[in-house]
Design a protein around this motif. Structure first.
Motif, PDB file in Angstrom:
ATOM      1  N   SER A   1       2.153  25.126 -38.235  1.00 47.78           N
ATOM      2  CA  SER A   1       3.584  24.848 -38.084  1.00 47.78           C
ATOM      3  C   SER A   1       4.411  25.545 -39.156  1.00 47.78           C
ATOM      4  O   SER A   1       3.997  25.635 -40.317  1.00 47.78           O
ATOM      5  CB  SER A   1       3.839  23.336 -38.151  1.00 47.78           C
ATOM      6  N   PHE A   2       5.567  26.012 -38.735  1.00 39.90           N
ATOM      7  CA  PHE A   2       6.536  26.633 -39.628  1.00 39.90           C
ATOM      8  C   PHE A   2       7.873  25.918 -39.412  1.00 39.90           C
ATOM      9  O   PHE A   2       8.745  26.406 -38.660  1.00 39.90           O
ATOM     10  CB  PHE A   2       6.650  28.131 -39.329  1.00 39.90           C
ATOM     11  N   PRO A   3       8.030  24.758 -40.064  1.00 43.07           N
ATOM     12  CA  PRO A   3       9.217  23.919 -39.815  1.00 43.07           C
ATOM     13  C   PRO A   3      10.530  24.641 -40.079  1.00 43.07           C
ATOM     14  O   PRO A   3      11.510  24.436 -39.356  1.00 43.07           O
ATOM     15  CB  PRO A   3       9.025  22.746 -40.790  1.00 43.07           C
ATOM     16  N   GLU A   4      10.551  25.483 -41.116  1.00 40.04           N
ATOM     17  CA  GLU A   4      11.793  26.179 -41.447  1.00 40.04           C
ATOM     18  C   GLU A   4      12.223  27.155 -40.357  1.00 40.04           C
ATOM     19  O   GLU A   4      13.394  27.535 -40.254  1.00 40.04           O
ATOM     20  CB  GLU A   4      11.649  26.932 -42.781  1.00 40.04           C
ATOM     21  N   LEU A   5      11.260  27.558 -39.495  1.00 40.55           N
ATOM     22  CA  LEU A   5      11.548  28.455 -38.377  1.00 40.55           C
ATOM     23  C   LEU A   5      11.496  27.728 -37.037  1.00 40.55           C
ATOM     24  O   LEU A   5      11.624  28.351 -35.984  1.00 40.55           O
ATOM     25  CB  LEU A   5      10.550  29.621 -38.359  1.00 40.55           C
TER      26      LEU A   5
ATOM     27  N   ASN B   1       7.045  27.450 -29.273  1.00 41.96           N
ATOM     28  CA  ASN B   1       5.583  27.370 -29.267  1.00 41.96           C
ATOM     29  C   ASN B   1       4.997  28.708 -28.823  1.00 41.96           C
ATOM     30  O   ASN B   1       5.346  29.232 -27.753  1.00 41.96           O
ATOM     31  CB  ASN B   1       5.122  26.252 -28.344  1.00 41.96           C
ATOM     32  N   ILE B   2       4.101  29.224 -29.651  1.00 38.44           N
ATOM     33  CA  ILE B   2       3.523  30.552 -29.431  1.00 38.44           C
ATOM     34  C   ILE B   2       2.010  30.443 -29.491  1.00 38.44           C
ATOM     35  O   ILE B   2       1.458  29.701 -30.315  1.00 38.44           O
ATOM     36  CB  ILE B   2       4.045  31.545 -30.487  1.00 38.44           C
ATOM     37  N   LEU B   3       1.317  31.179 -28.611  1.00 42.06           N
ATOM     38  CA  LEU B   3      -0.143  31.142 -28.533  1.00 42.06           C
ATOM     39  C   LEU B   3      -0.705  32.541 -28.716  1.00 42.06           C
ATOM     40  O   LEU B   3      -0.234  33.502 -28.099  1.00 42.06           O
ATOM     41  CB  LEU B   3      -0.577  30.587 -27.171  1.00 42.06           C
ATOM     42  N   LEU B   4      -1.726  32.667 -29.588  1.00 40.30           N
ATOM     43  CA  LEU B   4      -2.466  33.912 -29.751  1.00 40.30           C
ATOM     44  C   LEU B   4      -3.844  33.749 -29.129  1.00 40.30           C
ATOM     45  O   LEU B   4      -4.554  32.780 -29.430  1.00 40.30           O
ATOM     46  CB  LEU B   4      -2.636  34.261 -31.238  1.00 40.30           C
TER      47      LEU B   4
END
Length: 362
Positions: free
Chosen positions: A122-126, A157-160
């Motif tokens: 998680s990147f809360p700031e983004l 939400n992004i998936l690699l």
């Protein structure tokens, strides 16, 4: 909130091209160019002030990369501290006990997924969650399945993923793209297939930024994307230093040596790599080996494959050989429809063999 990202995969840093057809000096140059392109991607991230650099597997060749080269990669990531580098190891750089990923301490802006379990970072700031996992073996034959529960749709939400959406029987993580599309990811960054392809609007292969061989024709690069209020924009950015091309050159019996040479050299290129296929029929007196050797000098790298057939004067050959096996062969073949290409090919192949057999030994 708007986020900007670069999506790349399949860089294969450290590759030696041991099984490629081109010579050692070309292979050495291509290795250096692959590194140059990697650093160009870093510069693009810096220029575009990207929030993320997504690497969907096969960043390097596990058994060929040196620790010094891994440190070099890490130093490059250190030069873009404002960019979050997210790496999902694939089948060529899988995460295991002696993985190069484990042998250095990565910069704070680098996240490497380490297990086969789908993991969220998680990147809360983004206002962004990034999901991914690591290959831990060379092959994964089981289809990709996961249970995410409910995605937090207040976040991007992004998936690699590194796997194969084209072949359900693949040894390289078969992926059901239709099932995957049921999850509300803003972007799915795929790796493993070396050609850039849009599977669905939010699901894409970046392809390899540098082509590795003649199976990878066409321009290569990375994907530069922007996500804002759940809206996605993606553009292809060319990066490759060179391209591979495959071309056909049609010959006719009327063409002279110089005309065939000119047609071959119309592709001449001191930058890219070519595979040229000579086909059709040619004057039987043309020295095709000499012609190809002369043409080769005009290219950075070229392979010329000759599948032409000499255009024989059948009546002359028949009159000269009517009392031997060559004449008998021509008699038999004349019973067939020589307008059909397969019959004409059979006639010329047979004549080539018989005429070669009849040449006097020196």
């Amino acid at each position: 909130m708007t986020i900007k990202f670069i999506h790349t995969a399949d860089l294969h840093l450290g590759s030696t091209f041991n099984h490629a057809s081109f010579p050692r000096d070309i292979a050495k140059n291509r290795r250096e160019e692959m590194w140059d392109t990697f650093f160009d991607i870093i510069q693009l991230a810096k220029k575009e002030s990207t929030n993320f650099l997504f690497i969907s597997g096969d960043l390097f060749e596990d058994h060929l990369i040196t620790i010094g080269q891994v440190k070099r990669i890490n130093e490059a990531f250190k030069s873009i501290p404002e960019t979050n580098v997210i790496i999902s190891p694939g089948n060529h750089d899988y995460y295991w006990d002696r993985s190069p990923y484990k042998k250095i301490e990565w910069n704070p802006n680098v996240t490497v997924f380490k297990t086969r379990k789908l993991t969220k970072v998680s990147f809360p700031e983004l206002q962004t969650n990034v999901y991914g996992f690591a290959w831990t073996t060379k092959y994964i034959e089981e289809p990709f399945t996961f249970d995410l529960g409910e995605l937090d749709e207040s976040q991007e939400n992004i998936l690699l993923l590194h796997g194969d959406v084209y072949n359900k029987n693949s040894q390289y993580l078969p992926i059901d793209k239709d099932h995957l599309a049921t999850f509300p990811f803003q972007y799915i960054a795929l790796g493993h297939i070396h050609k850039q392809d849009e599977i669905q609007k939010n699901m894409r292969y970046a392809g390899s930024p540098e082509p590795l061989d003649f199976g990878e024709v066409g321009d290569r690069g990375v994907l530069l994307g922007v996500i804002g209020v759940h809206k996605l924009q993606v553009q292809f950015v060319p990066m490759a230093k060179r391209e591979f091309f495959i071309k056909e050159v049609e010959c006719t019996p009327e063409m002279t040596y110089e005309e065939i040479l000119y047609k071959l050299c119309s592709f001449k290129d001191r930058k890219n790599l070519y595979r040229l296929h000579l086909k059709g029929f040619r004057d039987s007196d043309i020295n095709i080996e000499q012609l190809m050797e002369e043409a080769t000098k005009e290219f950075y790298y070229v392979e010329i494959n000759d599948s032409t057939r000499p255009d024989y004067d059948l009546e002359k050959i028949y009159l000269e050989n009517k009392d031997n096996i060559i004449g008998m062969f021509i008699d038999e073949m004349k019973r067939l429809d020589l307008e059909e290409q397969k019959n004409k090919d059979a006639l010329y192949l047979g004549l080539e063999a018989l005429l070669k057999e009849s040449e006097p030994c020196i």
